[in-house]
Design a protein around this motif. Structure first.
Motif, PDB file in Angstrom:
ATOM      1  N   GLY A 166     -86.468  30.219  77.712  1.00 31.58           N
ATOM      2  CA  GLY A 166     -87.320  30.341  78.898  1.00 31.58           C
ATOM      3  C   GLY A 166     -87.144  29.138  79.803  1.00 31.58           C
ATOM      4  O   GLY A 166     -86.550  28.125  79.398  1.00 31.58           O
ATOM      5  N   GLY A 168     -89.912  28.428  82.302  1.00 30.89           N
ATOM      6  CA  GLY A 168     -91.181  28.211  82.995  1.00 30.89           C
ATOM      7  C   GLY A 168     -91.992  27.097  82.359  1.00 30.89           C
ATOM      8  O   GLY A 168     -91.506  26.382  81.469  1.00 30.89           O
ATOM      9  N   HIS A 189     -81.903  28.600  78.854  1.00 32.29           N
ATOM     10  CA  HIS A 189     -82.425  29.264  80.058  1.00 32.29           C
ATOM     11  C   HIS A 189     -81.312  30.062  80.743  1.00 32.29           C
ATOM     12  O   HIS A 189     -80.161  29.624  80.785  1.00 32.29           O
ATOM     13  N   ARG A 195     -87.992  26.965  86.339  1.00 32.61           N
ATOM     14  CA  ARG A 195     -89.030  27.442  87.243  1.00 32.61           C
ATOM     15  C   ARG A 195     -90.318  26.625  87.054  1.00 32.61           C
ATOM     16  O   ARG A 195     -91.225  26.686  87.866  1.00 32.61           O
ATOM     17  N   LYS A 272    -100.528  38.547  88.160  1.00 35.80           N
ATOM     18  CA  LYS A 272     -99.857  38.748  86.860  1.00 35.80           C
ATOM     19  C   LYS A 272    -100.650  39.679  85.951  1.00 35.80           C
ATOM     20  O   LYS A 272    -100.407  39.735  84.751  1.00 35.80           O
TER      21      LYS A 272
HETATM   22  P1  NAP Z   1     -93.278  32.261  83.703  1.00 36.09           P
HETATM   23  O1  NAP Z   1     -93.651  31.192  84.650  1.00 36.09           O
HETATM   24  O2  NAP Z   1     -93.300  33.672  84.164  1.00 36.09           O
HETATM   25  O3  NAP Z   1     -91.810  31.916  83.186  1.00 36.09           O
HETATM   26  C1  NAP Z   1     -91.096  32.771  82.355  1.00 36.09           C
HETATM   27  C2  NAP Z   1     -89.710  32.199  82.132  1.00 36.09           C
HETATM   28  O4  NAP Z   1     -89.030  33.044  81.207  1.00 36.09           O
HETATM   29  C3  NAP Z   1     -88.858  32.143  83.398  1.00 36.09           C
HETATM   30  O5  NAP Z   1     -88.118  30.956  83.411  1.00 36.09           O
HETATM   31  C4  NAP Z   1     -87.961  33.362  83.267  1.00 36.09           C
HETATM   32  O6  NAP Z   1     -86.687  33.179  83.807  1.00 36.09           O
HETATM   33  C5  NAP Z   1     -87.814  33.485  81.773  1.00 36.09           C
HETATM   34  N1  NAP Z   1     -87.597  34.862  81.355  1.00 36.09           N
HETATM   35  C6  NAP Z   1     -88.380  35.944  81.629  1.00 36.09           C
HETATM   36  N2  NAP Z   1     -87.887  37.044  81.021  1.00 36.09           N
HETATM   37  C7  NAP Z   1     -86.774  36.648  80.361  1.00 36.09           C
HETATM   38  C8  NAP Z   1     -85.844  37.311  79.550  1.00 36.09           C
HETATM   39  N3  NAP Z   1     -85.950  38.621  79.269  1.00 36.09           N
HETATM   40  N4  NAP Z   1     -84.825  36.601  79.028  1.00 36.09           N
HETATM   41  C9  NAP Z   1     -84.700  35.275  79.268  1.00 36.09           C
HETATM   42  N5  NAP Z   1     -85.573  34.574  80.018  1.00 36.09           N
HETATM   43  C10 NAP Z   1     -86.587  35.256  80.570  1.00 36.09           C
HETATM   44  O7  NAP Z   1     -94.177  32.250  82.375  1.00 36.09           O
HETATM   45  P2  NAP Z   1     -94.893  31.024  81.642  1.00 36.09           P
HETATM   46  O8  NAP Z   1     -93.985  29.864  81.554  1.00 36.09           O
HETATM   47  O9  NAP Z   1     -95.477  31.595  80.390  1.00 36.09           O
HETATM   48  O10 NAP Z   1     -96.089  30.653  82.603  1.00 36.09           O
HETATM   49  C11 NAP Z   1     -97.073  31.619  82.983  1.00 36.09           C
HETATM   50  C12 NAP Z   1     -98.097  30.978  83.907  1.00 36.09           C
HETATM   51  O11 NAP Z   1     -98.899  30.051  83.164  1.00 36.09           O
HETATM   52  C13 NAP Z   1     -97.451  30.204  85.039  1.00 36.09           C
HETATM   53  O12 NAP Z   1     -98.246  30.339  86.183  1.00 36.09           O
HETATM   54  C14 NAP Z   1     -97.484  28.783  84.547  1.00 36.09           C
HETATM   55  O13 NAP Z   1     -97.487  27.834  85.585  1.00 36.09           O
HETATM   56  C15 NAP Z   1     -98.784  28.768  83.732  1.00 36.09           C
HETATM   57  N6  NAP Z   1     -98.723  27.757  82.675  1.00 36.09           N
HETATM   58  C16 NAP Z   1     -99.173  26.520  82.952  1.00 36.09           C
HETATM   59  C17 NAP Z   1     -99.112  25.536  81.994  1.00 36.09           C
HETATM   60  C18 NAP Z   1     -99.633  24.177  82.307  1.00 36.09           C
HETATM   61  O14 NAP Z   1     -99.870  23.904  83.461  1.00 36.09           O
HETATM   62  N7  NAP Z   1     -99.834  23.321  81.326  1.00 36.09           N
HETATM   63  C19 NAP Z   1     -98.564  25.801  80.749  1.00 36.09           C
HETATM   64  C20 NAP Z   1     -98.073  27.073  80.495  1.00 36.09           C
HETATM   65  C21 NAP Z   1     -98.161  28.059  81.467  1.00 36.09           C
HETATM   66  P3  NAP Z   1     -86.450  33.034  85.409  1.00 36.09           P
HETATM   67  O15 NAP Z   1     -86.868  31.635  85.732  1.00 36.09           O
HETATM   68  O16 NAP Z   1     -84.993  33.268  85.573  1.00 36.09           O
HETATM   69  O17 NAP Z   1     -87.311  34.086  86.042  1.00 36.09           O
END
Ligand code: NAP
Length: 328
Positions: A166, A168, A189, A195, A272
């Motif tokens: 990932g 993110g 990634h 991201r 989301k």
């Molecule tokens: P996200 O931001 O949606 O990121 C998902 C990541 O997984 C992206 O990099 C995406 O690639 C990759 N991805 C998705 N499908 C894939 C696949 N089938 N194969 C390979 N890679 C894949 O999800 P998240 O990181 O869980 O975060 C979710 C939300 O929670 C965000 O708004 C985030 O800011 C927040 N969050 C905040 C914190 C914090 O502030 N401490 C911590 C965790 C989460 P691409 O980049 O190419 O799309």
């Protein structure tokens, strides 16, 4: 006072059971529609049913098995009079009160029934996204995980390399967390840029134990029944070439999907699909009398203990709202 059901709780993870304990102790005689177990997302007990060891829930010095924990919470709710039905909610009508909830136990062939309720607490959780590989499912709980905070400290990962997939915030957070235990963390990634937020990405990329593997995809998880995960097969996307990377585990950090499809058009969801909570009662949704708790309304913390805390708040809010409106 109406004869309708006062509180209906949809979902049965830590949020649902805690809401049920509080609502039952407040004499609201809650019904819990726990899920019919037809698929992973419909499993009574939720995500913890797929976790072997829960080591970070306060009160269990030596940890507790996830299934055991859910079973004890259910017994505790039932002891105070919560009624539990193993059925799955396919649709709701929240457009006017009392609310209508259609549920069925498809696994056991029980047809659809409609329940009428004065208030609803939604605790349907979220499902971690996985890559969808056959070998990934095979090694779940045996080296494959979607939660570093839950599983990272397990002995199998200590002093050994691990892979996080990932790009993110979750991926960099998980990778950073895992550096406490693993010898090195490969951050795989599919693109050449993260991201994640700048500050978190920077922290991860300057950590000497985190090794980014850009433009790459995990195409197979390698291992054996006895050892669990021993490596992954990686595809270098630009060249199309595959190679093996030795590791003791793979953490999927590619986002979560809240189990809220049945709420579409009924209450406010964010972009989301997480349930949006309103300020007046802190656990109330955009519809008066409908509350939400746990991972379906929380994209940030996603822990059993935070879900349980939200379930407690939702039940207290529901009780106060029912009293305020003169229903109970
Ligand atoms: P996200 O931001 O949606 O990121 C998902 C990541 O997984 C992206 O990099 C995406 O690639 C990759 N991805 C998705 N499908 C894939 C696949 N089938 N194969 C390979 N890679 C894949 O999800 P998240 O990181 O869980 O975060 C979710 C939300 O929670 C965000 O708004 C985030 O800011 C927040 N969050 C905040 C914190 C914090 O502030 N401490 C911590 C965790 C989460 P691409 O980049 O190419 O799309």
């Amino acid at each position: 006072m109406s004869d309708n059901q006062k509180v209906t709780i949809i979902g049965s993870g830590p949020a649902g059971w805690t809401a049920a304990i509080y609502a039952a102790r407040a004499n609201l005689k809650p019904v819990v529609l726990a899920g019919d177990g037809l698929s992973r997302e419909r499993m009574p007990g939720g995500q913890l049913m797929f976790t072997t060891e829960v080591e970070n829930y306060p009160g269990f010095e030596h940890g507790i098995d996830g299934q055991k924990m859910m079973s004890v919470m259910q017994q505790q709710a039932m002891r105070f009079g919560a009624v539990v039905k193993s059925s799955f909610v396919s649709r709701v009508d929240l457009s006017s009160r009392p609310f209508k909830i259609w549920h069925a136990d498809e696994l056991n062939g029980d047809g659809e029934e409609m329940l009428v309720s004065e208030s609803v607490i939604i605790c349907t959780g979220a499902a971690a996204n996985y890559l969808g590989l056959e070998t990934e499912r095979k090694y779940e709980n045996n080296g494959v995980s979607a939660c570093a905070v839950c599983d990272g400290a397990l002995p199998r990962f200590r002093g050994k390399p691990v892979v996080v997939v990932g790009g993110g915030d979750s991926a960099v957070e998980e990778a950073t967390y895992l550096t406490k235990f693993a010898s090195e963390v490969y951050l795989v990634h599919r693109r050449d840029a993260l991201r994640a937020s700048k500050i978190m990405a920077q922290r991860a990329l300057t950590n000497p134990r985190i090794r980014p593997v850009w433009n790459s995809a995990v195409v197979e998880v390698l291992g054996s029944d006895e050892l669990g995960v021993t490596g992954v097969r990686i595809k270098d996307i630009p060249s199309g070439k595959n190679y093996e990377l030795e590791c003791s585990g793979m953490f999927a950090a590619i986002g979560h999907t809240p189990n809220t499809a049945f709420l579409q058009g009924q209450i406010e969801l964010d972009e989301k699909k997480y349930v949006v909570l309103k300020d007046r009662f802190r656990s109330m949704t955009s519809v008066e009398g409908v509350f939400a708790a746990g991972d379906c309304a929380d994209s940030v913390y996603r822990q059993a203990i935070t879900a349980a805390g939200m379930g407690c708040k939702a039940a207290i809010d529901a009780e106060r709202w029912l009293a305020e409106t003169g229903i109970h």
